[in-house]
Scaffold this motif. Structure first.
Motif, mmCIF file in Angstrom:
data_model
loop_
_atom_site.group_PDB
_atom_site.id
_atom_site.type_symbol
_atom_site.label_atom_id
_atom_site.label_comp_id
_atom_site.label_asym_id
_atom_site.label_seq_id
_atom_site.Cartn_x
_atom_site.Cartn_y
_atom_site.Cartn_z
ATOM 1 N N MET A 1 0.845 -1.192 0.000
ATOM 2 C CA MET A 1 0.000 0.000 0.000
ATOM 3 C C MET A 1 0.882 1.244 0.000
ATOM 4 S SD MET A 1 -2.985 1.125 2.688
ATOM 5 C CE MET A 1 -3.979 -0.272 2.216
ATOM 6 N N PRO A 2 0.617 2.213 -0.893
ATOM 7 C CA PRO A 2 1.422 3.433 -0.889
ATOM 8 C C PRO A 2 1.256 4.186 0.421
ATOM 9 C CG PRO A 2 -0.511 3.689 -2.295
ATOM 10 C CD PRO A 2 -0.444 2.243 -1.917
ATOM 11 N N SER A 3 2.337 4.768 0.903
ATOM 12 C CA SER A 3 2.302 5.431 2.209
ATOM 13 C C SER A 3 1.359 6.623 2.229
ATOM 14 C CB SER A 3 3.718 5.869 2.602
ATOM 15 O OG SER A 3 4.251 6.755 1.633
ATOM 16 N N TRP A 4 1.132 7.249 1.074
ATOM 17 C CA TRP A 4 0.320 8.463 1.071
ATOM 18 C C TRP A 4 -1.138 8.195 1.419
ATOM 19 C CZ3 TRP A 4 -3.631 8.154 -2.409
ATOM 20 C CH2 TRP A 4 -3.450 7.413 -3.577
ATOM 21 N N ILE A 5 -1.578 6.946 1.273
ATOM 22 C CA ILE A 5 -3.003 6.660 1.518
ATOM 23 C C ILE A 5 -3.355 6.816 2.991
ATOM 24 C CG2 ILE A 5 -2.799 4.174 1.937
ATOM 25 C CD1 ILE A 5 -5.496 5.971 -0.169
ATOM 26 N N GLU A 6 -2.370 6.754 3.878
ATOM 27 C CA GLU A 6 -2.650 6.839 5.312
ATOM 28 C C GLU A 6 -3.311 8.158 5.706
ATOM 29 O OE1 GLU A 6 1.002 6.102 7.313
ATOM 30 O OE2 GLU A 6 1.151 4.020 6.628
ATOM 31 N N ARG A 7 -3.116 9.179 4.919
ATOM 32 C CA ARG A 7 -3.657 10.502 5.262
ATOM 33 C C ARG A 7 -4.808 10.927 4.352
ATOM 34 N NH1 ARG A 7 -0.412 13.491 8.788
ATOM 35 N NH2 ARG A 7 1.510 12.412 9.369
ATOM 36 N N VAL A 8 -5.345 10.006 3.594
ATOM 37 C CA VAL A 8 -6.384 10.368 2.626
ATOM 38 C C VAL A 8 -7.779 10.231 3.233
ATOM 39 C CG1 VAL A 8 -7.513 9.663 0.484
ATOM 40 C CG2 VAL A 8 -5.036 9.934 0.555
ATOM 41 N N ILE A 9 -8.586 11.243 2.990
ATOM 42 C CA ILE A 9 -10.026 11.206 3.202
ATOM 43 C C ILE A 9 -10.640 11.546 1.842
ATOM 44 C CG2 ILE A 9 -12.007 12.203 4.417
ATOM 45 C CD1 ILE A 9 -9.995 13.064 6.626
ATOM 46 N N TRP A 10 -11.268 10.571 1.216
ATOM 47 C CA TRP A 10 -11.805 10.796 -0.127
ATOM 48 C C TRP A 10 -13.101 11.604 -0.083
ATOM 49 C CZ3 TRP A 10 -8.463 9.764 -3.763
ATOM 50 C CH2 TRP A 10 -7.588 8.683 -3.650
ATOM 51 N N TRP A 11 -13.276 12.462 -1.068
ATOM 52 C CA TRP A 11 -14.564 13.083 -1.380
ATOM 53 C C TRP A 11 -14.973 12.489 -2.717
ATOM 54 C CZ3 TRP A 11 -16.247 17.701 -4.487
ATOM 55 C CH2 TRP A 11 -17.536 18.116 -4.130
ATOM 56 N N GLN A 12 -16.022 11.678 -2.718
ATOM 57 C CA GLN A 12 -16.415 10.939 -3.908
ATOM 58 C C GLN A 12 -17.462 11.694 -4.710
ATOM 59 O OE1 GLN A 12 -18.807 7.470 -3.423
ATOM 60 N NE2 GLN A 12 -18.716 6.982 -5.590
ATOM 61 N N VAL A 13 -17.219 11.824 -5.989
ATOM 62 C CA VAL A 13 -18.113 12.540 -6.908
ATOM 63 C C VAL A 13 -18.532 11.597 -8.025
ATOM 64 C CG1 VAL A 13 -18.215 14.371 -8.646
ATOM 65 C CG2 VAL A 13 -17.147 14.820 -6.418
ATOM 66 N N PHE A 14 -19.817 11.599 -8.342
ATOM 67 C CA PHE A 14 -20.318 10.871 -9.515
ATOM 68 C C PHE A 14 -20.459 11.897 -10.643
ATOM 69 C CE2 PHE A 14 -23.452 8.915 -12.294
ATOM 70 C CZ PHE A 14 -22.944 7.626 -12.392
ATOM 71 N N PRO A 15 -19.467 11.981 -11.557
ATOM 72 C CA PRO A 15 -19.379 13.125 -12.465
ATOM 73 C C PRO A 15 -20.591 13.365 -13.347
ATOM 74 C CG PRO A 15 -17.294 11.965 -12.408
ATOM 75 C CD PRO A 15 -18.276 11.114 -11.664
ATOM 76 N N LEU A 16 -21.124 12.320 -13.995
ATOM 77 C CA LEU A 16 -22.231 12.544 -14.928
ATOM 78 C C LEU A 16 -23.438 13.151 -14.232
ATOM 79 C CD1 LEU A 16 -21.919 9.256 -17.007
ATOM 80 C CD2 LEU A 16 -21.549 11.578 -17.869
ATOM 81 N N GLY A 17 -23.721 12.705 -13.013
ATOM 82 C CA GLY A 17 -24.810 13.295 -12.258
ATOM 83 C C GLY A 17 -24.454 14.675 -11.748
ATOM 84 N N PHE A 18 -23.261 14.805 -11.190
ATOM 85 C CA PHE A 18 -22.829 16.059 -10.564
ATOM 86 C C PHE A 18 -22.947 17.244 -11.524
ATOM 87 C CE2 PHE A 18 -19.917 19.161 -8.852
ATOM 88 C CZ PHE A 18 -19.907 18.961 -7.474
ATOM 89 N N VAL A 19 -22.545 17.023 -12.785
ATOM 90 C CA VAL A 19 -22.533 18.138 -13.743
ATOM 91 C C VAL A 19 -23.857 18.275 -14.492
ATOM 92 C CG1 VAL A 19 -20.046 17.837 -14.034
ATOM 93 C CG2 VAL A 19 -21.607 16.797 -15.698
ATOM 94 N N GLY A 20 -24.824 17.393 -14.217
ATOM 95 C CA GLY A 20 -26.109 17.481 -14.894
ATOM 96 C C GLY A 20 -26.064 17.057 -16.343
#
Length: 442
Positions: free
Chosen positions: A1-20
């Motif tokens: 596992m890459p070390s950078w993932i330890e500090r990640v909090i994802w914000w998940q976007v569903f693009p097709l819906g998000f942009v209408g």
């Protein structure tokens, strides 16, 4: 596992819906440059406390994005490659990692390789890409029977025993990683053989060793799947279900049991945790008692794993998933042009997310923290979350009455509301209001 993932909090976007975007691609319709709409929300994500942007499908598709027709081309309803690269660069400039959604179990029925099969029959150059049978003859133009994803005839399952399919998936993943993407979510990873993933991911990692790979897995032996495939993590649907179910039933034994299993997963890998995503009813709609939404968020952002916040949940958006055509529309809505267009009533929940993400970022060791139950009844729970050297306490009350809960060595209230008695001693106790919660430092 890459070390950078330890500090990640994802914000998940569903693009097709998000942009209408339009619900269906319209043939040779011109490119509409809509990915800038998401870029306008990046500062909002950073202020939320997110450190990663997890994007749903962005590749050319016929309808909802999971019926891909060209994984090397951005869906023209969203824009083009330059637009995605600009979004990635803007995200990176703000310290946000970027995750793409890879649909590698199946393709859309309009994918050129399958169209070749329909037009040319078994002699089509890429016929081996699919699991086909020809009970009605093999003349060109004769439609074969074919394996499809969970009964959806528009989603044609790939033949993962074919070397050409493995080569194709490797080329897709490495192409976009080379353009700056930080990792992949593997859609329907549970439907693909572990041997296929092991081969593909080993080849991808030989070129991009720092990429993060998480598989969508709903049930099964999570730890064995991670071990056998080379994925970094899988989605923690067990904990998702236990959180809302335990809160709704006021049965915290269910949550404690799920967290014990979660501890076992953490011994092997750090799962992707969530209380909402683009495939499930929103948490604000799922909970029977709105007073328990903070409890769900506290569990998500204190317990071990890599947390993901589905865009809109931080504003207490509501939406119910329905099992029908268009049944995902309510949970994949269009967003305003900028955060200024949001309704005012969601901002208190946004502020709560900010407080909890800030706490998590102050304690990055929570990424692999285990839980230990200190007190448990149907309606009350006290957890120690951490390891042998450092931990926090999480106290939950689902009762209509206030309660006094044992909180050994608790010193201060880090989030939520409580008053402490005998603070800093083994006899410390936290007083919680009806339906109260608190995170305590020790």
């Amino acid at each position: 596992m890459p070390s950078w993932i330890e500090r990640v909090i994802w914000w998940q976007v569903f693009p097709l819906g998000f942009v209408g975007a339009e619900p269906e691609a319209m043939g040779e319709a011109p490119i509409v440059h809509r990915l800038g709409h998401i870029q306008a929300w990046l500062d909002y994500a950073v202020e939320l406390g997110a450190t990663g942007l997890a994007l749903g499908p962005v590749f050319a598709a016929s309808t909802h994005g999971y019926d891909t027709i060209d994984p090397f081309r951005i869906d023209p309803r969203l824009g083009d490659t330059a637009d995605l690269v600009a979004l990635i660069e803007a995200a990176h400039a703000r310290g946000l990692r970027v995750l793409l959604d890879g649909v590698f179990n199946h393709v859309g029925r309009d994918h050129p390789a399958f169209v070749e099969v329909l037009e040319q029959g078994p002699q089509a150059p890429r016929a081996a890409w699919f699991r086909l049978s020809w009970p009605r003859g093999t003349d060109p133009g004769t439609a074969p029977d074919y394996a499809c994803f969970e009964g959806h005839r528009q989603l044609v399952t790939l033949n993962h025993d074919a070397h050409a399919v493995a080569d194709h998936v490797v080329s897709i993943m490495t192409h976009w990683l080379a353009l700056g993407v930080d990792g992949w979510r593997l859609d329907a990873a549970y439907a693909v053989s572990r041997r296929f993933w092991f081969d593909v991911l080993a080849r991808v990692r030989s070129l991009h060793p720092d990429a993060y790979i998480v598989g969508e897995v709903i049930h099964g032996d999570y730890a064995a799947i991670v071990r056998d495939t080379g994925m970094d993590a899988v989605t923690q649907y067990e904990l998702w279900k236990a959180i809302w179910s335990a809160l709704n039933d006021r049965n915290l034994f269910e949550l404690a049991h799920a967290l014990d299993r979660h501890n076992g997963f953490l011994d092997a890998f750090a799962p992707l945790t969530f209380v909402g995503n683009h495939d499930v009813t929103r948490i604000a709609s799922r909970l029977a008692d709105a007073r328990h939404l903070p409890h769900a968020l506290a569990i998500l952002l204190v317990c071990g794993g890599t947390p993901s916040i589905y865009a809109g949940d931080e504003q207490a958006f509501r939406g119910v998933k329905e099992d029908r055509i268009g049944g995902d529309d309510a949970i994949r809505p269009a967003f305003p042009d900028t955060p200024a267009g949001l309704a005012p009533y969601g901002w208190p929940i946004y502020s709560l997310h900010q407080a909890l993400t800030a706490l998590r970022r102050r304690h990055p060791w929570l990424h692999r923290a285990r839980t230990r139950t200190l007190h448990l009844t149907n309606e009350q729970l006290v957890l120690a979350v951490g390891d042998e050297t450092q931990h926090l306490l999480l106290a939950l009350n689902l009762s209509e009455a206030g309660t006094l809960l044992p909180s050994p060595d608790a010193r201060t209230v880090a989030a939520g509301e409580a008053s402490l008695e005998a603070a800093g001693t083994p006899e410390a106790r936290a007083s919680l209001a009806p339906h109260g919660w608190a995170i305590l430092t020790v």
